[in-house]
Design an enzyme around this catalytic site. Structure first.
Site, PDB file in Angstrom:
ATOM      1  CG  ASP A 117      -2.852 -58.521  -3.465  1.00 27.76           C
ATOM      2  OD1 ASP A 117      -3.039 -57.342  -3.129  1.00 27.76           O
ATOM      3  OD2 ASP A 117      -3.663 -59.440  -3.251  1.00 27.76           O
ATOM      4  CB  CYS A 162       2.833 -66.796 -38.115  1.00 31.91           C
ATOM      5  SG  CYS A 162       3.175 -68.404 -38.837  1.00 31.91           S
ATOM      6  CG  ASP A 187      -4.242 -58.617  -7.200  1.00 24.97           C
ATOM      7  OD1 ASP A 187      -3.940 -57.469  -6.844  1.00 24.97           O
ATOM      8  OD2 ASP A 187      -4.485 -59.537  -6.406  1.00 24.97           O
ATOM      9  CB  CYS A 236       5.759 -70.582 -35.422  1.00 26.38           C
ATOM     10  SG  CYS A 236       6.290 -69.825 -36.970  1.00 26.38           S
TER      11      CYS A 236
END
Length: 731
Positions: free
Chosen positions: A421, A20, A624, A17
């Site tokens: 873009d 952590c 991109d 998680c």
């Protein structure tokens, strides 16, 4: 002398998680010589900057003591595959066995040894399929810390232990007039559901690294090295600065270098996003990863490996992914305080009822204590976020919006600035003839246009194909085969027919002097409109001019106007030339745009805009990828490259910009539902825990029955799920 620093992106094993990730960050940042450490739970990696005096093995030991593992031997593709396989195997057992447990518990009446049968069925679900949660909880306990696994282990463990006692010592309760009820089904259902969510999460995370793998695939493995008149095939690692390399048509350029000999057309769309290939001749620069389409080139190597533009793209995407650590989940924040408080309350409950209250007993203290643990089971708290997210992500998928992770869905509603873009995102990414003019009598149309069609049909260049499409659409042409069409590198096409010389060219200085004033003005107007120019000549006289353009997607203007009305600041970032970008920006109603950008430029602009803003980027090309990885929310068009899609948090399956507005709307609805779930789950515990602890016993003699505690726990979970399901009906 300033101290040298090294930057590494290393895989981390054992995280379950966001808490952590925070724990590992704290551990690494405490180590001497570590300048910074950013752990990305989404990609299971850490981006770490440290002094060259620090050994990675020392850091590995420190992380190991925290209960995790820092991998130093490269990527952990194999461990990711193993993790998914383990989760799949655990689910394969847990789901059907849990279904049997639920049916036996809820729908089958009493029978001999029923509780013992339920116990036997529950054992493998909890302690084989769900063993990871208990192991993690014990690791955290050893470090005096908690995480989501602590909640899971506490809730399911308390339900199991209570049920175990009821199974073998039911008289402990019945002698006190209490119903001996077991809660095996609650423990099993919680473990199975959370395992399913973990499996889906790991599947999504495992795809993230494939963006880097596909970028690496653009690297050439072997090249042809020229030494005098001889040619030798060598590995790319053996290439040195100044080597002369032979690149044939259809091959990728292996290095950044200078063209020494030859002419060709290069597809640079992976860098610029521009759909039109670029002509290259002697003295011009070519870049690694771009595609040599037509001729043969001799290139002098000037930049190798990580120094090339492609190498820099790979580095930027890797580091952007590693540095984009997810925000601490709200549930984990609550859990870090909630779990210790619940455990403390359970201990206090036992002590009060056993040592303080008059006429108390061990059984009464035991029942009230486990009432607290059962009713405070973090089931509702654990379900609050994932159920809303699963419904929201499913709803988005039904509308053709694929969301890679929960963070992206949460982030969409917060976007303040959206970069787009141009090619393939706002525009179609395919050249079309939008303007044309003929300079010949009507009776010559069929002959001249047939010849032009025949010449262009001999080429696979995108411009040629666009003109062929236009001619076939607008003229009734008979099939015209030309025996020989010559390619003029960097110029165009030429042929000889019946003593006449025909050419198809672009506009260069040598051609301008052949134009009349009217023709020059016409072509100038085409250029100002951002058109690519194609000229058709017969014996040195201009017979036709064509203006080609990458045209808008049908609804781009309406969609962008809608986004602007929602308060989003929209800007175009493109590698295309100024006039083409300006033309598209004007057509869709966007005032802000930047043209002629390289991938690094786009990423830098996105990063600079993130100060105080949540920034989104939508694109479709390899060029991109760095900007997509750097943005807070990255959106790819499914019509684009695989690398753009893998780098992005969200993929629009139809490549339709209108889906961005749908994404934002679904994000708002999902986050609102998620917050409602968390609120009610938390309020439920605030109200229910005191009752479970027995505060009403001295007042009116009411003591909560464990069955009611279990039912209340189940109802809290059910209410959260039902509230999440409301998302499906929302418009």
């Amino acid at each position: 002398m300033s101290e040298q620093r090294q930057t590494y992106t290393l895989p981390v094993k054992g995280m379950t998680c966001a808490a952590c990730a925070t724990s590992i960050e704290k551990t690494l940042n405490k180590q001497s010589g570590v300048a910074s450490a950013e752990v990305n739970y989404a990609t299971n990696t850490v981006l770490i900057s440290l002094s060259d005096q620090v050994k990675l093995s020392q850091l590995k030991k420190a992380v190991k003591k925290s209960g995790y593992d820092l991998l130093l031997e490269g990527n952990d593709d194999q461990s990711k595959g193993t993790e998914l396989k383990q989760l799949r195997n655990q689910l394969t057992l847990a789901l059907p066995v849990t279904a049997i447990i639920v049916v036996l518990s809820m729908f089958i009446g009493p029978f001999a040894y029923k509780n013992l049968v339920l116990l036997i069925l529950t054992l493998p679900v909890l302690f084989w399929s769900g063993f990871r949660f208990y192991r993690s909880a014990f690791h955290q306990l050893g470090r005096l810390s908690v995480n989501m696994d602590t909640l899971i282990a506490t809730g399911t463990g308390s339900a199991f232990v209570f049920s175990l006692i009821v199974t073998f010592f039911p008289h402990w309760l019945t002698d006190q007039g209490q119903a001996a009820h077991v809660y095996y089904e609650s423990a099993a259902v919680i473990i199975s559901f959370i395992l399913l969510g973990k499996y889906l999460e790991e599947r999504a995370k495992s795809k993230t690294s494939s963006a880097i793998e596909k970028l690496y695939s653009l690297n050439v493995k072997t090249v042809i090295k020229l030494v005098g008149d001889s040619q030798t095939t060598i590995r790319i690692e053996e290439v040195e600065y100044g080597d002369l390399l032979l690149i044939k048509a259809g091959e990728r350029i292996p290095v950044d270098g200078l063209v020494i000999e030859g002419n060709s057309t290069i597809d640079e769309s992976m860098l610029t996003g521009e759909s039109v290939p670029v002509d290259k001749t002697e003295g011009e620069f070519v870049k690694a990863g771009t595609l040599n389409q037509t001729g043969i080139l001799t290139v002098k190597a000037e930049k190798l490996g990580a120094e090339t533009v492609l190498g820099q793209i790979i580095k930027m995407v890797s580091e952007a992914m590693g540095s984009k650590a997810p925000a601490q989940k709200l549930a984990d924040k609550i859990a870090s305080v909630f779990v210790p408080i619940v455990l403390l309350l359970a201990v206090i409950t036992f002590c009060v009822w056993y040592f303080v209250m008059p006429d108390s007993s061990l059984t009464l203290a035991f029942v009230n204590t486990f009432n607290v643990l059962i009713i405070a089971c973090p089931c509702a708290l654990g379900l609050a976020t994932p159920t809303a997210l699963m419904v929201g992500i499913g709803k988005a998928a039904s509308k053709g919006i694929l969301i890679k992770n929960a963070i992206a869905l949460e982030m969409a509603k917060q976007i303040k600035k959206l970069f787009l873009d141009k090619t393939g995102t706002i525009s179609k990414g395919k050249l079309e003839v939008v303007s044309s003019e003929r300079f010949f009598p009507e009776d010559e149309t069929l002959e001249l246009m047939s010849i032009l069609n025949g010449m262009e049909s001999s080429s696979n260049h995108p411009i040629a194909q666009a003109i062929v499409d236009d001619l076939n659409q607008n003229y009734r042409l008979f099939p015209f085969q030309i025996a020989k069409v010559d390619t003029l590198p960097g110029v165009g096409l030429s042929t000889e027919i019946d003593g006449h010389h025909f050419e198809v060219t672009g506009l260069d200085k040598s051609r301008r002097q052949l134009l009349s004033d009217n023709q020059s003005q016409l072509i100038k107007s085409y250029q100002e409109a951002g058109h690519s120019i194609v000229l058709f000549w017969k014996d040195g006289q201009l017979k036709a001019v064509f203006g080609l353009k990458d045209t808008l997607k049908g609804d781009s203007r309406v969609v962008i106007s809608s986004l602007q009305k929602k308060g989003l600041e929209v800007e175009i970032l493109s590698g295309d030339h100024e006039s083409a970008v300006a033309s598209i920006a004007y057509a869709v109603g966007i005032d802000a745009y930047q043209a002629g950008l390289m991938p690094a430029d786009k990423a830098s602009i996105v990063e600079a805009s993130q100060k105080g803003n949540v920034v989104g980027f939508a694109g479709d090309g390899i060029n991109d990828a760095p900007a997509l990885a750097k943005a807070d929310l990255s959106i790819a068009m499914s019509t684009g490259t695989d690398i753009a899609i893998e780098s992005a948090d969200v993929t629009l399956m139809s490549g339709d910009l209108a889906k961005i507005a749908d994404l934002i709307r679904i994000s708002v609805q999902t986050v609102r539902t998620m917050n409602q779930n968390l609120f009610w789950a938390f309020i439920y515990n605030i109200v229910a825990i005191p009752v479970a602890a027995g505060v009403l016993i001295p007042v009116n003699g009411f003591m909560l029955n464990p069955m009611i505690a279990g039912a209340a726990m189940a109802f809290s979970s059910l209410s959260v799920v039902l509230n999440s399901l409301r998302l499906k009906a929302m418009k």
